[in-house]
Motif scaffolding. Sequence first.
Motif, mmCIF file in Angstrom:
data_model
loop_
_atom_site.group_PDB
_atom_site.id
_atom_site.type_symbol
_atom_site.label_atom_id
_atom_site.label_comp_id
_atom_site.label_asym_id
_atom_site.label_seq_id
_atom_site.Cartn_x
_atom_site.Cartn_y
_atom_site.Cartn_z
ATOM 1 N N SER A 6 56.652 -6.666 71.809
ATOM 2 C CA SER A 6 57.715 -7.602 71.462
ATOM 3 C C SER A 6 57.190 -9.031 71.332
ATOM 4 C CB SER A 6 58.830 -7.537 72.505
ATOM 5 O OG SER A 6 58.349 -7.893 73.791
ATOM 6 N N LEU A 7 56.207 -9.402 72.131
ATOM 7 C CA LEU A 7 55.638 -10.746 72.015
ATOM 8 C C LEU A 7 55.031 -10.945 70.642
ATOM 9 C CD1 LEU A 7 54.723 -13.478 73.134
ATOM 10 C CD2 LEU A 7 52.664 -12.334 74.005
ATOM 11 N N HIS A 8 54.326 -9.961 70.181
ATOM 12 C CA HIS A 8 53.701 -9.965 68.867
ATOM 13 C C HIS A 8 54.724 -10.293 67.771
ATOM 14 C CE1 HIS A 8 50.990 -7.910 65.841
ATOM 15 N NE2 HIS A 8 52.146 -7.772 65.248
ATOM 16 N N LEU A 9 55.832 -9.562 67.747
ATOM 17 C CA LEU A 9 56.837 -9.780 66.716
ATOM 18 C C LEU A 9 57.560 -11.103 66.892
ATOM 19 C CD1 LEU A 9 58.681 -6.404 65.991
ATOM 20 C CD2 LEU A 9 57.424 -7.847 64.410
ATOM 21 N N LEU A 14 58.919 -16.327 64.932
ATOM 22 C CA LEU A 14 59.170 -17.725 65.278
ATOM 23 C C LEU A 14 58.420 -18.654 64.330
ATOM 24 C CD1 LEU A 14 60.655 -19.523 67.347
ATOM 25 C CD2 LEU A 14 58.583 -19.473 68.729
ATOM 26 N N LEU A 15 57.171 -18.340 64.056
ATOM 27 C CA LEU A 15 56.392 -19.143 63.112
ATOM 28 C C LEU A 15 56.959 -19.040 61.697
ATOM 29 C CD1 LEU A 15 52.750 -18.394 64.316
ATOM 30 C CD2 LEU A 15 54.110 -20.444 64.756
ATOM 31 N N ARG A 16 57.438 -17.868 61.335
ATOM 32 C CA ARG A 16 58.058 -17.676 60.012
ATOM 33 C C ARG A 16 59.318 -18.524 59.863
ATOM 34 N NH1 ARG A 16 60.869 -12.024 59.321
ATOM 35 N NH2 ARG A 16 62.344 -13.109 60.682
ATOM 36 N N ASP A 17 60.151 -18.515 60.891
ATOM 37 C CA ASP A 17 61.465 -19.136 60.772
ATOM 38 C C ASP A 17 61.481 -20.624 61.095
ATOM 39 O OD1 ASP A 17 62.286 -16.585 60.155
ATOM 40 O OD2 ASP A 17 63.129 -16.159 62.137
ATOM 41 N N HIS A 18 60.469 -21.116 61.833
ATOM 42 C CA HIS A 18 60.495 -22.509 62.273
ATOM 43 C C HIS A 18 59.272 -23.318 61.852
ATOM 44 C CE1 HIS A 18 64.101 -21.873 64.644
ATOM 45 N NE2 HIS A 18 63.574 -20.741 65.036
ATOM 46 N N GLY A 19 58.273 -22.697 61.268
ATOM 47 C CA GLY A 19 57.114 -23.436 60.816
ATOM 48 C C GLY A 19 56.123 -23.729 61.931
ATOM 49 N N ALA A 20 55.266 -24.713 61.711
ATOM 50 C CA ALA A 20 54.191 -25.024 62.657
ATOM 51 C C ALA A 20 54.754 -25.434 64.017
ATOM 52 C CB ALA A 20 53.315 -26.145 62.095
ATOM 53 N N ILE A 21 54.174 -24.855 65.094
ATOM 54 C CA ILE A 21 54.609 -25.112 66.469
ATOM 55 C C ILE A 21 53.358 -25.247 67.327
ATOM 56 C CG2 ILE A 21 55.963 -24.239 68.428
ATOM 57 C CD1 ILE A 21 57.569 -22.561 66.519
ATOM 58 N N ALA A 24 51.755 -25.130 73.242
ATOM 59 C CA ALA A 24 52.567 -25.386 74.437
ATOM 60 C C ALA A 24 54.028 -25.029 74.188
ATOM 61 C CB ALA A 24 52.442 -26.849 74.841
ATOM 62 N N GLU A 25 54.568 -25.424 73.011
ATOM 63 C CA GLU A 25 55.965 -25.100 72.693
ATOM 64 C C GLU A 25 56.156 -23.602 72.518
ATOM 65 O OE1 GLU A 25 57.893 -28.758 70.278
ATOM 66 O OE2 GLU A 25 56.127 -27.854 69.338
ATOM 67 N N LEU A 26 55.182 -22.933 71.930
ATOM 68 C CA LEU A 26 55.260 -21.477 71.808
ATOM 69 C C LEU A 26 55.381 -20.820 73.180
ATOM 70 C CD1 LEU A 26 52.677 -20.509 69.026
ATOM 71 C CD2 LEU A 26 55.132 -20.040 69.013
ATOM 72 N N ALA A 27 54.566 -21.257 74.109
ATOM 73 C CA ALA A 27 54.616 -20.689 75.462
ATOM 74 C C ALA A 27 55.989 -20.911 76.079
ATOM 75 C CB ALA A 27 53.528 -21.312 76.331
ATOM 76 N N ASP A 28 56.555 -22.098 75.857
ATOM 77 C CA ASP A 28 57.883 -22.395 76.401
ATOM 78 C C ASP A 28 58.956 -21.520 75.759
ATOM 79 O OD1 ASP A 28 56.752 -24.353 77.966
ATOM 80 O OD2 ASP A 28 57.357 -26.024 76.670
ATOM 81 N N GLN A 29 58.954 -21.429 74.438
ATOM 82 C CA GLN A 29 60.017 -20.704 73.737
ATOM 83 C C GLN A 29 59.921 -19.204 73.920
ATOM 84 O OE1 GLN A 29 61.458 -21.889 69.910
ATOM 85 N NE2 GLN A 29 60.393 -23.854 69.953
ATOM 86 N N LEU A 30 58.713 -18.689 73.984
ATOM 87 C CA LEU A 30 58.538 -17.240 74.124
ATOM 88 C C LEU A 30 58.535 -16.794 75.580
ATOM 89 C CD1 LEU A 30 55.804 -16.717 71.386
ATOM 90 C CD2 LEU A 30 58.233 -16.146 71.228
ATOM 91 N N GLU A 31 58.480 -17.784 76.503
ATOM 92 C CA GLU A 31 58.466 -17.482 77.947
ATOM 93 C C GLU A 31 57.377 -16.459 78.271
ATOM 94 O OE1 GLU A 31 62.471 -16.291 78.804
ATOM 95 O OE2 GLU A 31 63.196 -18.357 78.877
ATOM 96 N N ARG A 36 48.066 -14.886 78.117
ATOM 97 C CA ARG A 36 48.408 -13.773 77.225
ATOM 98 C C ARG A 36 48.746 -14.292 75.832
ATOM 99 N NH1 ARG A 36 53.767 -10.101 77.285
ATOM 100 N NH2 ARG A 36 53.122 -8.565 75.753
ATOM 101 N N LEU A 37 49.499 -15.401 75.765
ATOM 102 C CA LEU A 37 49.857 -15.982 74.478
ATOM 103 C C LEU A 37 48.610 -16.427 73.717
ATOM 104 C CD1 LEU A 37 51.935 -17.070 72.437
ATOM 105 C CD2 LEU A 37 51.919 -19.204 73.739
ATOM 106 N N LEU A 38 47.684 -17.101 74.396
ATOM 107 C CA LEU A 38 46.477 -17.580 73.735
ATOM 108 C C LEU A 38 45.634 -16.424 73.217
ATOM 109 C CD1 LEU A 38 45.458 -20.540 76.099
ATOM 110 C CD2 LEU A 38 46.664 -20.637 73.896
ATOM 111 N N ALA A 39 45.568 -15.359 73.999
ATOM 112 C CA ALA A 39 44.816 -14.181 73.552
ATOM 113 C C ALA A 39 45.455 -13.570 72.307
ATOM 114 C CB ALA A 39 44.747 -13.153 74.678
ATOM 115 N N GLU A 40 46.790 -13.531 72.288
ATOM 116 C CA GLU A 40 47.497 -12.963 71.135
ATOM 117 C C GLU A 40 47.306 -13.843 69.905
ATOM 118 O OE1 GLU A 40 49.857 -10.075 69.191
ATOM 119 O OE2 GLU A 40 48.733 -10.073 71.071
ATOM 120 N N LEU A 41 47.362 -15.153 70.090
ATOM 121 C CA LEU A 41 47.136 -16.061 68.966
ATOM 122 C C LEU A 41 45.729 -15.909 68.405
ATOM 123 C CD1 LEU A 41 48.891 -19.321 70.203
ATOM 124 C CD2 LEU A 41 49.483 -18.009 68.150
ATOM 125 N N ASP A 42 44.739 -15.818 69.274
ATOM 126 C CA ASP A 42 43.364 -15.642 68.808
ATOM 127 C C ASP A 42 43.228 -14.351 68.005
ATOM 128 O OD1 ASP A 42 42.559 -18.000 69.952
ATOM 129 O OD2 ASP A 42 41.735 -17.084 71.771
#
Length: 392
Positions: A6-9, A14-21, A24-31, A36-42
Amino acid sequence: MRTVDSLHLRLLRLLRDHGAISRAELADQLEAPRPRLLAELDRLVGLGYVAEAGLAASRGGRRSTLVELNPGLRFAAVDLGASSIDVEVVNGRLEPVAAYAESADIRSGPKVTLQRVSELLHKARVDGAYERLAAVGIGVPGPVSFRDGVPVSPPIMPGWDRFPVRELLTREHGCPAVVDNDVNVMAIGERHGGVARSVNDFMLVKIGTGIGCGIYLDGEVYRGKDGCAGDIGHIQVELNGPMCSCGNLGCLEALFGGAALAREATVAARSGASPALAERLAAAGTVAACDVALAAAEGDITCIQLIRDGGRRVGRVLAGMVSFANPSMIVIGGGLAQLGHILLAEIRSVVYRRSLPLATGNLPVVLSELGLRAGVAGAAVLASDVAFEQAS
């Protein structure tokens, strides 16, 4: 479509619907835990789905890096109607970078129609709109097995029954593809970027050559067990009405689809009941639904009555659906939505009069905000979702 993390999707959407983020904001919004978030982004950067987009504004400490969907990401969105082909190539934000629209006849069969779709996409590639596609989304004007990616016994699509549309598109374009009914696709488009954005329970009614209804329940498209939910065009509204393309008598579509309205308009023109239509018939040799709209706008009483009769029939069917499903909104779209506020007023009047007051007290009945682009907009959303699910 298969189930994925679910984090993946959520991240990709979120990037599709809101553009560049920022990260830090991604971590906040995705909780999500930051490691884990940084690993997924990489991982997504490595797959070519995500790219860095400079530094974010300072939040009081070290500036975070902005991330966005890869600017080169491209999806193909296709909306097939009974008499039209609409194709768009869109970027990761679902903004069109190339668009083509032309007349076509769905009865010419799947090979001819899909070959033309491929030719239009090839033209977009030659013109520089994309190097490769991440996914293709397509809506077709008939019942679809969403699971299998094939039309199933579509009344106005001879030769399309069980044709492997998804398989052909996947093979032709070297990317995942997704196929759905055109009205479901319109509903998806309207919820993503139209008047129904963020509405979890609504119905989109397409009134065109055919009539159908896309249904959203609890934030998801409701397709039914076999993919034919919302096929309201084949609900009988007159016991001894005209023969429908499905083989039954008196269906809503047979009384107020585009072909039915053109038929009634021709009768009114030939009989002289509508001087405006008679004049158009004499000049062009034929009349269509758009002529009814124009003549009604000029005050032609017969054309106004034709629209009201159709709106009343649609309203009767929708009133039953409102009492059954209690939606938050009804959206009217499709080619005959050009009949405008005469049609809308009649549908509203019947729905509000015949449905339970509790169901209609806060029920807006409105015209589509996206208009004729709702189909390609929804196909783009579907294409992006299937691509995101494959990005693992």
